[in-house]
Design a protein around this motif. Structure first.
Motif, PDB file in Angstrom:
ATOM      1  N   ILE A 105       0.844  -1.200   0.000  1.00 41.24           N
ATOM      2  CA  ILE A 105       0.000   0.000   0.000  1.00 41.24           C
ATOM      3  C   ILE A 105       0.873   1.242   0.000  1.00 41.24           C
ATOM      4  CG2 ILE A 105      -1.732   1.314   1.284  1.00 41.24           C
ATOM      5  CD1 ILE A 105      -2.651  -1.483   2.411  1.00 41.24           C
ATOM      6  N   PHE A 106       1.905   1.242   0.857  1.00 39.15           N
ATOM      7  CA  PHE A 106       2.843   2.365   0.928  1.00 39.15           C
ATOM      8  C   PHE A 106       3.509   2.586  -0.421  1.00 39.15           C
ATOM      9  CE2 PHE A 106       7.076   4.060   1.328  1.00 39.15           C
ATOM     10  CZ  PHE A 106       6.882   5.190   2.104  1.00 39.15           C
ATOM     11  N   LYS A 107       4.011   1.519  -1.017  1.00 38.63           N
ATOM     12  CA  LYS A 107       4.725   1.655  -2.291  1.00 38.63           C
ATOM     13  C   LYS A 107       3.824   2.181  -3.400  1.00 38.63           C
ATOM     14  CE  LYS A 107       8.521  -1.443  -1.409  1.00 38.63           C
ATOM     15  NZ  LYS A 107       9.310  -2.595  -1.851  1.00 38.63           N
ATOM     16  N   GLN A 108       2.554   1.804  -3.380  1.00 39.88           N
ATOM     17  CA  GLN A 108       1.620   2.258  -4.420  1.00 39.88           C
ATOM     18  C   GLN A 108       1.187   3.704  -4.221  1.00 39.88           C
ATOM     19  OE1 GLN A 108      -1.514  -0.607  -4.080  1.00 39.88           O
ATOM     20  NE2 GLN A 108      -0.442  -2.135  -5.288  1.00 39.88           N
ATOM     21  N   ASN A 109       1.141   4.175  -2.982  1.00 40.67           N
ATOM     22  CA  ASN A 109       0.550   5.482  -2.710  1.00 40.67           C
ATOM     23  C   ASN A 109       1.500   6.527  -2.140  1.00 40.67           C
ATOM     24  OD1 ASN A 109      -2.486   4.911  -3.108  1.00 40.67           O
ATOM     25  ND2 ASN A 109      -1.773   3.206  -1.866  1.00 40.67           N
ATOM     26  N   CYS A 110       2.584   6.112  -1.521  1.00 43.52           N
ATOM     27  CA  CYS A 110       3.404   7.053  -0.758  1.00 43.52           C
ATOM     28  C   CYS A 110       4.863   7.122  -1.208  1.00 43.52           C
ATOM     29  CB  CYS A 110       3.377   6.665   0.725  1.00 43.52           C
ATOM     30  SG  CYS A 110       1.739   6.332   1.393  1.00 43.52           S
ATOM     31  N   ALA A 111       5.354   6.038  -1.804  1.00 38.63           N
ATOM     32  CA  ALA A 111       6.779   5.937  -2.109  1.00 38.63           C
ATOM     33  C   ALA A 111       7.261   6.963  -3.124  1.00 38.63           C
ATOM     34  CB  ALA A 111       7.108   4.528  -2.598  1.00 38.63           C
ATOM     35  N   SER A 112       6.375   7.481  -3.953  1.00 43.80           N
ATOM     36  CA  SER A 112       6.820   8.469  -4.936  1.00 43.80           C
ATOM     37  C   SER A 112       7.354   9.726  -4.256  1.00 43.80           C
ATOM     38  CB  SER A 112       5.703   8.817  -5.907  1.00 43.80           C
ATOM     39  OG  SER A 112       4.604   9.372  -5.230  1.00 43.80           O
ATOM     40  N   CYS A 113       6.881  10.036  -3.071  1.00 42.52           N
ATOM     41  CA  CYS A 113       7.381  11.195  -2.328  1.00 42.52           C
ATOM     42  C   CYS A 113       8.307  10.804  -1.173  1.00 42.52           C
ATOM     43  CB  CYS A 113       6.222  12.007  -1.766  1.00 42.52           C
ATOM     44  SG  CYS A 113       5.252  12.834  -3.039  1.00 42.52           S
ATOM     45  N   HIS A 114       8.024   9.681  -0.528  1.00 44.12           N
ATOM     46  CA  HIS A 114       8.793   9.289   0.656  1.00 44.12           C
ATOM     47  C   HIS A 114       9.884   8.269   0.354  1.00 44.12           C
ATOM     48  CE1 HIS A 114       6.303  11.513   3.478  1.00 44.12           C
ATOM     49  NE2 HIS A 114       5.237  11.051   2.848  1.00 44.12           N
ATOM     50  N   GLY A 115       9.990   7.813  -0.892  1.00 41.88           N
ATOM     51  CA  GLY A 115      11.030   6.869  -1.295  1.00 41.88           C
ATOM     52  C   GLY A 115      10.640   5.425  -1.067  1.00 41.88           C
ATOM     53  N   GLN A 116      11.055   4.559  -1.964  1.00 47.48           N
ATOM     54  CA  GLN A 116      10.779   3.130  -1.848  1.00 47.48           C
ATOM     55  C   GLN A 116      11.346   2.562  -0.548  1.00 47.48           C
ATOM     56  OE1 GLN A 116       9.059   1.004  -3.949  1.00 47.48           O
ATOM     57  NE2 GLN A 116       8.475   2.717  -5.232  1.00 47.48           N
ATOM     58  N   ASP A 117      12.471   3.113  -0.096  1.00 47.65           N
ATOM     59  CA  ASP A 117      13.118   2.638   1.127  1.00 47.65           C
ATOM     60  C   ASP A 117      12.849   3.565   2.315  1.00 47.65           C
ATOM     61  OD1 ASP A 117      14.587   4.822   0.328  1.00 47.65           O
ATOM     62  OD2 ASP A 117      16.534   3.835   0.476  1.00 47.65           O
ATOM     63  N   LEU A 118      11.840   4.428   2.198  1.00 47.24           N
ATOM     64  CA  LEU A 118      11.425   5.379   3.246  1.00 47.24           C
ATOM     65  C   LEU A 118      12.447   6.480   3.496  1.00 47.24           C
ATOM     66  CD1 LEU A 118      10.233   2.686   5.819  1.00 47.24           C
ATOM     67  CD2 LEU A 118       8.758   3.989   4.334  1.00 47.24           C
ATOM     68  N   SER A 119      13.427   6.638   2.607  1.00 46.50           N
ATOM     69  CA  SER A 119      14.511   7.588   2.837  1.00 46.50           C
ATOM     70  C   SER A 119      14.146   9.030   2.528  1.00 46.50           C
ATOM     71  CB  SER A 119      15.739   7.192   2.019  1.00 46.50           C
ATOM     72  OG  SER A 119      15.444   7.257   0.640  1.00 46.50           O
ATOM     73  N   GLY A 120      12.981   9.257   1.973  1.00 49.37           N
ATOM     74  CA  GLY A 120      12.548  10.617   1.687  1.00 49.37           C
ATOM     75  C   GLY A 120      12.802  11.017   0.255  1.00 49.37           C
ATOM     76  N   GLY A 121      12.421  12.203  -0.049  1.00 50.25           N
ATOM     77  CA  GLY A 121      12.521  12.783  -1.392  1.00 50.25           C
ATOM     78  C   GLY A 121      11.778  14.092  -1.327  1.00 50.25           C
ATOM     79  N   ALA A 122      10.653  14.171  -2.023  1.00 49.29           N
ATOM     80  CA  ALA A 122       9.788  15.347  -1.911  1.00 49.29           C
ATOM     81  C   ALA A 122       9.156  15.395  -0.518  1.00 49.29           C
ATOM     82  CB  ALA A 122       8.704  15.314  -2.978  1.00 49.29           C
ATOM     83  N   GLY A 123       8.934  14.216   0.056  1.00 47.37           N
ATOM     84  CA  GLY A 123       8.406  14.099   1.416  1.00 47.37           C
ATOM     85  C   GLY A 123       9.539  13.732   2.364  1.00 47.37           C
TER      86      GLY A 123
END
Length: 109
Positions: free
Chosen positions: A44-62
């Motif tokens: 669910i995270f990878k489909q909805n959140c990873a584009s901003c928070h990163g696939q590995d949760l390391s961040g990015g835009a988020g």
């Protein structure tokens, strides 16, 4: 000019092919218990959140979420998911999926 149209058509076709697919999660009638049909919190995270928070949760835009459970409880994370924060819109995920993701992220310490 024809090459531009051909390239555009090819690009759109590839994008649609990548986005489409056989999501049969809701059509599994032979399963008892229903555990196999529900997506995992990580999916669910990878489909909805990873584009901003990163696939590995390391961040990015988020922001980085690798240790978010050290800062926020499950209920606080669920509230952030529901209401949004900063540039993050609320209600990107809802209901049971939001509960799963909040619990999963709260365990990240």
């Amino acid at each position: 000019m024809k090459w531009k149209w051909a390239a555009l058509f090819l690009g759109v076709s590839l994008a649609l092919a990548a986005c489409g697919g056989g999501d049969n999660a809701g059509n599994n009638t032979g399963s008892s218990g229903g555990g196999d049909t529900a997506a995992s919190a990580e999916q669910i995270f990878k489909q909805n959140c990873a584009s901003c928070h990163g696939q590995d949760l390391s961040g990015g835009a988020g922001p980085n979420l690798q240790k978010v459970g050290s800062k926020y409880s499950k209920d606080q994370i669920k509230d952030i998911i529901a209401k949004g924060r900063g540039i993050m819109p609320g209600r990107l995920i809802k209901g049971e999926e939001a509960d799963k993701v909040a619990e999963w992220l709260a365990a990240k310490k």
